[in-house]
Structure formats: C-alpha cells, structure tokens
Scaffold this active site. Structure first.
Site, PDB file in Angstrom:
ATOM      1  N   TYR A 101       0.820  -1.225   0.000  1.00 42.58           N
ATOM      2  CA  TYR A 101       0.000   0.000   0.000  1.00 42.58           C
ATOM      3  C   TYR A 101       0.849   1.268   0.000  1.00 42.58           C
ATOM      4  CZ  TYR A 101      -4.025  -2.872   1.329  1.00 42.58           C
ATOM      5  OH  TYR A 101      -5.020  -3.797   1.350  1.00 42.58           O
ATOM      6  N   LYS A 225     -21.321 -11.882   9.246  1.00 41.81           N
ATOM      7  CA  LYS A 225     -20.903 -12.671   8.076  1.00 41.81           C
ATOM      8  C   LYS A 225     -19.865 -13.699   8.506  1.00 41.81           C
ATOM      9  CE  LYS A 225     -20.081  -8.568   6.607  1.00 41.81           C
ATOM     10  NZ  LYS A 225     -19.372  -7.467   5.932  1.00 41.81           N
ATOM     11  N   GLY A 227     -18.262 -16.101   6.103  1.00 41.23           N
ATOM     12  CA  GLY A 227     -17.745 -16.774   4.910  1.00 41.23           C
ATOM     13  C   GLY A 227     -18.670 -17.897   4.436  1.00 41.23           C
ATOM     14  N   ASP A 259     -17.938  -7.009   0.844  1.00 40.56           N
ATOM     15  CA  ASP A 259     -18.433  -5.738   0.286  1.00 40.56           C
ATOM     16  C   ASP A 259     -19.646  -5.970  -0.623  1.00 40.56           C
ATOM     17  OD1 ASP A 259     -16.179  -4.682   1.521  1.00 40.56           O
ATOM     18  OD2 ASP A 259     -15.008  -4.673  -0.337  1.00 40.56           O
TER      19      ASP A 259
HETATM   20  P1  ADP Z   1     -15.661 -10.592   4.525  1.00 38.28           P
HETATM   21  O1  ADP Z   1     -15.147 -10.541   3.105  1.00 38.28           O
HETATM   22  O2  ADP Z   1     -16.220  -9.283   5.015  1.00 38.28           O
HETATM   23  O3  ADP Z   1     -14.748 -11.275   5.493  1.00 38.28           O
HETATM   24  P2  ADP Z   1     -17.146 -13.066   4.416  1.00 38.28           P
HETATM   25  O4  ADP Z   1     -15.910 -13.784   3.999  1.00 38.28           O
HETATM   26  O5  ADP Z   1     -17.783 -13.498   5.677  1.00 38.28           O
HETATM   27  O6  ADP Z   1     -16.970 -11.488   4.454  1.00 38.28           O
HETATM   28  O7  ADP Z   1     -18.178 -13.234   3.228  1.00 38.28           O
HETATM   29  C1  ADP Z   1     -19.356 -12.478   3.110  1.00 38.28           C
HETATM   30  C2  ADP Z   1     -20.441 -13.334   2.518  1.00 38.28           C
HETATM   31  O8  ADP Z   1     -19.985 -13.874   1.262  1.00 38.28           O
HETATM   32  C3  ADP Z   1     -20.791 -14.544   3.369  1.00 38.28           C
HETATM   33  O9  ADP Z   1     -21.762 -14.233   4.348  1.00 38.28           O
HETATM   34  C4  ADP Z   1     -21.303 -15.524   2.314  1.00 38.28           C
HETATM   35  O10 ADP Z   1     -22.643 -15.249   1.988  1.00 38.28           O
HETATM   36  C5  ADP Z   1     -20.433 -15.206   1.100  1.00 38.28           C
HETATM   37  N1  ADP Z   1     -19.258 -16.105   1.048  1.00 38.28           N
HETATM   38  C6  ADP Z   1     -17.993 -15.854   1.461  1.00 38.28           C
HETATM   39  N2  ADP Z   1     -17.183 -16.920   1.270  1.00 38.28           N
HETATM   40  C7  ADP Z   1     -17.960 -17.875   0.707  1.00 38.28           C
HETATM   41  C8  ADP Z   1     -17.742 -19.220   0.246  1.00 38.28           C
HETATM   42  N3  ADP Z   1     -16.524 -19.806   0.332  1.00 38.28           N
HETATM   43  N4  ADP Z   1     -18.786 -19.887  -0.295  1.00 38.28           N
HETATM   44  C9  ADP Z   1     -19.991 -19.301  -0.413  1.00 38.28           C
HETATM   45  N5  ADP Z   1     -20.277 -18.066   0.012  1.00 38.28           N
HETATM   46  C10 ADP Z   1     -19.281 -17.350   0.561  1.00 38.28           C
END
Ligand code: ADP
Length: 308
Positions: A101, A225, A227, A259
């Site tokens: 960055y 959230k 993932g 996002d």
């Molecule tokens: P951030 O990017 O803020 O850490 P997350 O990784 O929790 O957020 O992801 C946000 C949303 O994206 C999750 O609630 C889910 O709906 C979707 N998502 C993220 N990773 C996956 C995955 N491996 N498979 C399916 N959906 C995903």
C-alpha cells in the site's frame, strides 16, 4: 419509495499483475465496492453517492470518471490541491495474493475535514454506510467530527450502517483500534461484522457473542458474516435467523465477498425486502462475485437473471 444512499471512505488506485511485466490499473476500496454493488441492485429511483476526497491531479480525475461510469455519484467529493489518491498493488505468487500500500498521505484522509460539507452531505442521505477502514485512515479529530455527525443523524432516526472491517495494519495501536471500532458501532443502527475478525480482535467465542456485543453498544440490527458458513441476523426483536451461504462451484477470488454482500443486502433492504430475503439475495450475489476475478464484477457476469 425513492431514496439516497451515501457511502463514506477511501477508493484507491489498484495495480494488479496482468502478465509478466504488465500491470492493470483499476479502482477499488471497501466502501466504494459496497456503493458499487448497492448501485447494481438498488431500485432505479434511488441514488448512490460516494464521499471521499481526491486531488486535483490527472489520476484523481480518472478515478472520478470511473466512479461516475459505474452510476455512483461524485457530486460531494472535494478536490484537494497537493494531495493524490492512495494506491495499492496486488502481488500474486503461487495463487496467493498479498498487497503493498501507498496510502499514508492520500487525499481521502481529509474527507471529514470540512464539517459543514460533511453535515450537509449526511443530512441529504437516507442511508449512510461507513467502515472501520474509513475510521482507520482519519486523524483522531476527524474521526470525532465524523462520528459526532453520525450520532446526531442516528438520533434523528436515520439508518446508519457500519462494517467494522478490522485491519490491524492500518492502526498503530490495538487498544485505540478496538475503542474506535466500538465508537463506530455506537454511532450505527446496523453493524455488518465478519465473525473471523471479531473473534480474533475482540475475543468473541461465538457468533452470538458478536451479536450481543454490538447490540450492547447500541446497534439495533446486526448481520454477522461468516464466509462459507453464511450469515446470522439479529434485527431488532425479531427471531435470530441463520441464512446459509449460496453454493460456489469454484472459488476464484474472495476479494469483495463482504463488500458485495453489504451492498446487495442494503439495496434489497432499501427496496423493502425482509432482512432474511435480503440476506439470501446478498449471499447469492457474494457467491457469484467470488466465482470471478476482481473486486468489482460486471452485472452481466453475475447472471442476475438467475439471481432475481
Ligand atoms: P468478509 O469478506 O467481510 O470477510 P465473508 O468472507 O464473511 O466477508 O463473506 C461475506 C459473505 O460472502 C458470506 O456471508 C457468504 O454469503 C459469502 N461467502 C464468502 N465466502 C464464501 C464461500 N466460500 N462460499 C460461499 N459463500 C461465501
């Protein structure tokens, strides 16, 4: 019903390796990405404005033109003589991404330095979105200016949405980071945290603990959230709901999962969906986004026909 959304933060120049010796230029940043996805899915009688600060240089002009090309408004963005946008470079090595960055003197750090402008812009919006990254780049005085304006607006009944987006690299002091994130949540009506970050930095033992902590700080609505484990909703006194993640056939690039979830979730809530319906929609958008390269995936590639 028509309305307007405002997202506040930093959009940066992104340089990504295209092929050996060649870099591709883009523009991205958590709060801009959220505005981009909100714009894709909000009803057409809604406007989306982005509040940051840029310079008077050519790169700043190109960034503004890019933001406008996505349908996100730049009307309120001040141009500051002698400052330039922040920049980051994505390194790809053996399929792993890492980032460098250059943002310590970026124009965006001054986005809250004109309190009258800030008040007018926030007052004009129906929904205001900001993040822990927004707070991390501002001086302590500017954080206070922004948060006091948001608290005033919250007291007036407006929807203020905060994604803690905890990035320890951006903070020189962990205790100040936690205290400022908590102050951000206090100024919000809705918090959209990522469970992994919250467990690491606040020691939450469960998603329920994250929800309780943010509710105790005064955020009425929380969507945690997690993932591939989906999202857990606590909206007001409604029953707590878990919305599973949507299936992804091949995870290509998880940049912007959170996002894109935020932007499409807020868009559907604004359109009148229930929190559970909005979250199920947003989970499908996020799943489609991580099946493609880059933070800002074009609407055609998301196959929204299948999403709608
Ligand atoms: P951030 O990017 O803020 O850490 P997350 O990784 O929790 O957020 O992801 C946000 C949303 O994206 C999750 O609630 C889910 O709906 C979707 N998502 C993220 N990773 C996956 C995955 N491996 N498979 C399916 N959906 C995903």
């Amino acid at each position: 019903m028509a309305g307007s959304m405002l997202s506040i933060g930093e959009c940066m120049v992104e340089l990504m390796q295209a092929e050996a010796g060649l870099l591709r230029k883009g523009y991205a940043g958590d709060t801009f990405n959220t505005a981009y996805y909100a714009r894709l899915f909000l009803p057409s009688d809604w406007t989306v404005e982005y509040l940051t600060a840029v310079g008077t240089d050519l790169v700043s002009s190109e960034m503004l033109a890019f933001i406008e090309s996505t349908g996100v408004g730049t009307t309120h963005i001040p141009r500051i003589e002698g400052r330039m946008p922040g920049l980051y470079m994505i390194h790809l090595k053996d399929g792993e991404r890492s980032f460098s960055y250059w943002r310590s003197t970026s124009a965006a750090k001054l986005l809250a330095d004109d309190p009258d402008r800030l008040r007018a812009v926030i007052e004009a919006a129906d929904v205001v979105f900001f993040s822990g990254i927004t707070l991390a780049i501002l001086s302590p005085n500017a954080v206070e200016t922004l948060l006091s304006e948001l608290r005033r607006t919250k007291a007036g009944g407006k929807r203020i949405v905060f994604d803690p987006n905890i990035r320890p690299r951006l903070w020189d002091d962990a205790a100040r980071m936690r205290a400022t994130i908590e102050a951000g949540a206090r100024a919000a009506t809705m918090v959209l945290p990522s469970y992994d970050d919250e467990a690491t930095h606040f020691g939450d033992a469960s998603i329920d603990a994250t929800i309780e902590r943010y509710r105790a700080l005064g955020a009425e609505n929380v969507a945690v959230k997690a993932g591939a484990n989906g999202v857990t909703l606590q909206f007001g006194r409604d029953e707590r709901r878990h919305i599973p993640a949507a299936p992804v056939s091949r995870v290509v690039d998880t940049t912007s999962a959170g996002d894109s979830f935020n932007g499409s979730f807020l868009a559907r809530l604004a359109a009148g969906d229930s929190p559970a319906d909005a979250a199920a929609f947003a989970a499908r958008v996020a799943a489609a986004v991580i099946g493609h390269h880059g933070a800002l995936v074009a609407r055609e590639k998301l196959m929204v026909d299948q999403i709608d």
